[in-house]
Design a protein around this motif. Sequence first.
Motif, PDB file in Angstrom:
ATOM      1  N   UNK A   1       0.814  -1.205   0.000  1.00 38.42           N
ATOM      2  CA  UNK A   1       0.000   0.000   0.000  1.00 38.42           C
ATOM      3  C   UNK A   1       0.854   1.265   0.000  1.00 38.42           C
ATOM      4  N   UNK A   2       2.009   1.210   0.619  1.00 41.25           N
ATOM      5  CA  UNK A   2       2.906   2.373   0.639  1.00 41.25           C
ATOM      6  C   UNK A   2       3.468   2.677  -0.750  1.00 41.25           C
ATOM      7  N   UNK A   3       3.463   1.665  -1.610  1.00 35.90           N
ATOM      8  CA  UNK A   3       4.012   1.845  -2.958  1.00 35.90           C
ATOM      9  C   UNK A   3       2.904   1.965  -4.011  1.00 35.90           C
ATOM     10  N   UNK A   4       1.726   2.362  -3.572  1.00 35.89           N
ATOM     11  CA  UNK A   4       0.585   2.401  -4.497  1.00 35.89           C
ATOM     12  C   UNK A   4       0.866   3.288  -5.724  1.00 35.89           C
ATOM     13  N   UNK A   5       1.391   4.487  -5.461  1.00 40.07           N
ATOM     14  CA  UNK A   5       1.645   5.405  -6.582  1.00 40.07           C
ATOM     15  C   UNK A   5       2.699   4.842  -7.536  1.00 40.07           C
ATOM     16  N   UNK A   6       3.756   4.289  -6.964  1.00 36.74           N
ATOM     17  CA  UNK A   6       4.822   3.706  -7.787  1.00 36.74           C
ATOM     18  C   UNK A   6       4.277   2.554  -8.637  1.00 36.74           C
ATOM     19  N   UNK A   7       3.398   1.744  -8.025  1.00 36.60           N
ATOM     20  CA  UNK A   7       2.824   0.601  -8.748  1.00 36.60           C
ATOM     21  C   UNK A   7       1.927   1.073  -9.891  1.00 36.60           C
ATOM     22  N   UNK A   8       1.157   2.145  -9.648  1.00 42.87           N
ATOM     23  CA  UNK A   8       0.281   2.669 -10.702  1.00 42.87           C
ATOM     24  C   UNK A   8       1.103   3.176 -11.892  1.00 42.87           C
ATOM     25  N   UNK A   9       2.234   3.801 -11.571  1.00 47.33           N
ATOM     26  CA  UNK A   9       3.113   4.281 -12.654  1.00 47.33           C
ATOM     27  C   UNK A   9       3.653   3.101 -13.462  1.00 47.33           C
ATOM     28  N   UNK A  10       4.038   2.046 -12.755  1.00 53.91           N
ATOM     29  CA  UNK A  10       4.550   0.842 -13.442  1.00 53.91           C
ATOM     30  C   UNK A  10       3.476   0.233 -14.340  1.00 53.91           C
ATOM     31  N   UNK A  11       2.246   0.258 -13.863  1.00 56.28           N
ATOM     32  CA  UNK A  11       1.141  -0.277 -14.676  1.00 56.28           C
ATOM     33  C   UNK A  11       0.982   0.533 -15.961  1.00 56.28           C
ATOM     34  N   UNK A  12       1.052   1.877 -15.811  1.00 55.79           N
ATOM     35  CA  UNK A  12       0.925   2.738 -16.987  1.00 55.79           C
ATOM     36  C   UNK A  12       2.065   2.523 -17.982  1.00 55.79           C
ATOM     37  N   UNK A  13       3.205   2.150 -17.432  1.00 61.73           N
ATOM     38  CA  UNK A  13       4.364   1.894 -18.304  1.00 61.73           C
ATOM     39  C   UNK A  13       4.329   0.494 -18.918  1.00 61.73           C
ATOM     40  N   UNK A  14       3.295  -0.282 -18.531  1.00 63.72           N
ATOM     41  CA  UNK A  14       3.136  -1.601 -19.155  1.00 63.72           C
ATOM     42  C   UNK A  14       3.746  -2.747 -18.378  1.00 63.72           C
ATOM     43  N   UNK A  15       4.070  -2.516 -17.114  1.00 64.14           N
ATOM     44  CA  UNK A  15       4.655  -3.603 -16.310  1.00 64.14           C
ATOM     45  C   UNK A  15       3.624  -4.710 -16.107  1.00 64.14           C
ATOM     46  N   UNK A  16       4.066  -5.952 -16.211  1.00 63.82           N
ATOM     47  CA  UNK A  16       3.169  -7.105 -16.036  1.00 63.82           C
ATOM     48  C   UNK A  16       2.915  -7.338 -14.543  1.00 63.82           C
ATOM     49  N   UNK A  17       1.829  -8.058 -14.209  1.00 65.93           N
ATOM     50  CA  UNK A  17       1.568  -8.358 -12.781  1.00 65.93           C
ATOM     51  C   UNK A  17       2.714  -9.114 -12.119  1.00 65.93           C
ATOM     52  N   UNK A  18       3.316 -10.030 -12.846  1.00 70.53           N
ATOM     53  CA  UNK A  18       4.421 -10.797 -12.241  1.00 70.53           C
ATOM     54  C   UNK A  18       5.625  -9.903 -11.956  1.00 70.53           C
ATOM     55  N   UNK A  19       5.853  -8.910 -12.852  1.00 72.57           N
ATOM     56  CA  UNK A  19       6.965  -7.970 -12.649  1.00 72.57           C
ATOM     57  C   UNK A  19       6.739  -7.147 -11.368  1.00 72.57           C
ATOM     58  N   UNK A  20       5.469  -6.734 -11.167  1.00 67.68           N
ATOM     59  CA  UNK A  20       5.151  -5.951  -9.971  1.00 67.68           C
ATOM     60  C   UNK A  20       5.200  -6.823  -8.714  1.00 67.68           C
ATOM     61  N   UNK A  21       4.724  -8.058  -8.855  1.00 64.43           N
ATOM     62  CA  UNK A  21       4.599  -8.935  -7.696  1.00 64.43           C
ATOM     63  C   UNK A  21       5.960  -9.477  -7.198  1.00 64.43           C
TER      64      UNK A  21
END
Length: 287
Positions: free
Chosen positions: A191-211
């Motif tokens: 939850x502390x990295x919510x903004x960073x994760x949203x940016x990664x999603x916009x850049x096309x990061x896959x769920x496994x890359x984020x996880x």
Amino acid sequence: MKTHIQSAIKGLWFNKWSTLLAIVSIGICFFILLGVFVLLYNLEIFTKKLTEKAAIVIYLKDNATKAEISSMMSELKKMGVFSKIVYISKDEALKEMRNIIDPALIELIGYNPLSDTVEAFIKDENLQNIDNVTNKIKEISTVDDVYYPAKIIAGLKKIRVTFLNLAFGAAFFISIAILFIIYVTVKSFYWKKTEEIEILKLLGATPSYIRFPFLIEGGILGLGGSIFAGLLMILLYLSLHSREILEYLPAVTQIVFPIEFLYILPFFGIAFGIFSSFFALGRIKYQ
């Protein structure tokens, strides 16, 4: 992989106090869990040793001849339930008694009141049939009486089974506690990295890359906790076996600590961490 590991380490360092608290909490839980298994291990050894030393004492009739005694010994061996059979004549028993009580008392009696006996050490796997075994022995014509501390052994075995059930129950709840601590810690990091994760999603990061970094974080938390627990257990072991403690607790020297537990524990820690983190992250959704 290197990037994910670096990201996980950075995440843990950024939340260093939460990380430290989680590792200490997990370590204490693992320490309790390890202590339970060490107790179980030593209880098993103690019960086995006691069982091996507990023998069926067979008292022979006074008029039993050597041939009859020899025949009875052969019959006992044929049963196949004893690990060792020892014949003790009444004269040998009297010699032993002279070492225990005042010889003057024996002289006062004026004769040897003891009987020829046979000590038969039953195998552990045959303890459940102890009543049948003793009944068969009583049917032998040369046998006068049979004594066996069945109640003591049976009581000890009941205690062992009860403690085993309690230990597995405790291990289950402690494992749940470890999983919960990792779950909550990783969830809060997420939850502390919510903004960073949203940016990664916009850049096309896959769920496994984020996880992946969070799974590594969970694994590191479990590993750190298991190592901390291992260190606590080593300190406890060294403290209990120090000279100062041994003077007051001589029985401590009988405690066996299986070193294999320390090798296995880190793997459990990593597995617990990854497993709990996986559920903490849930399904990463894209809107």
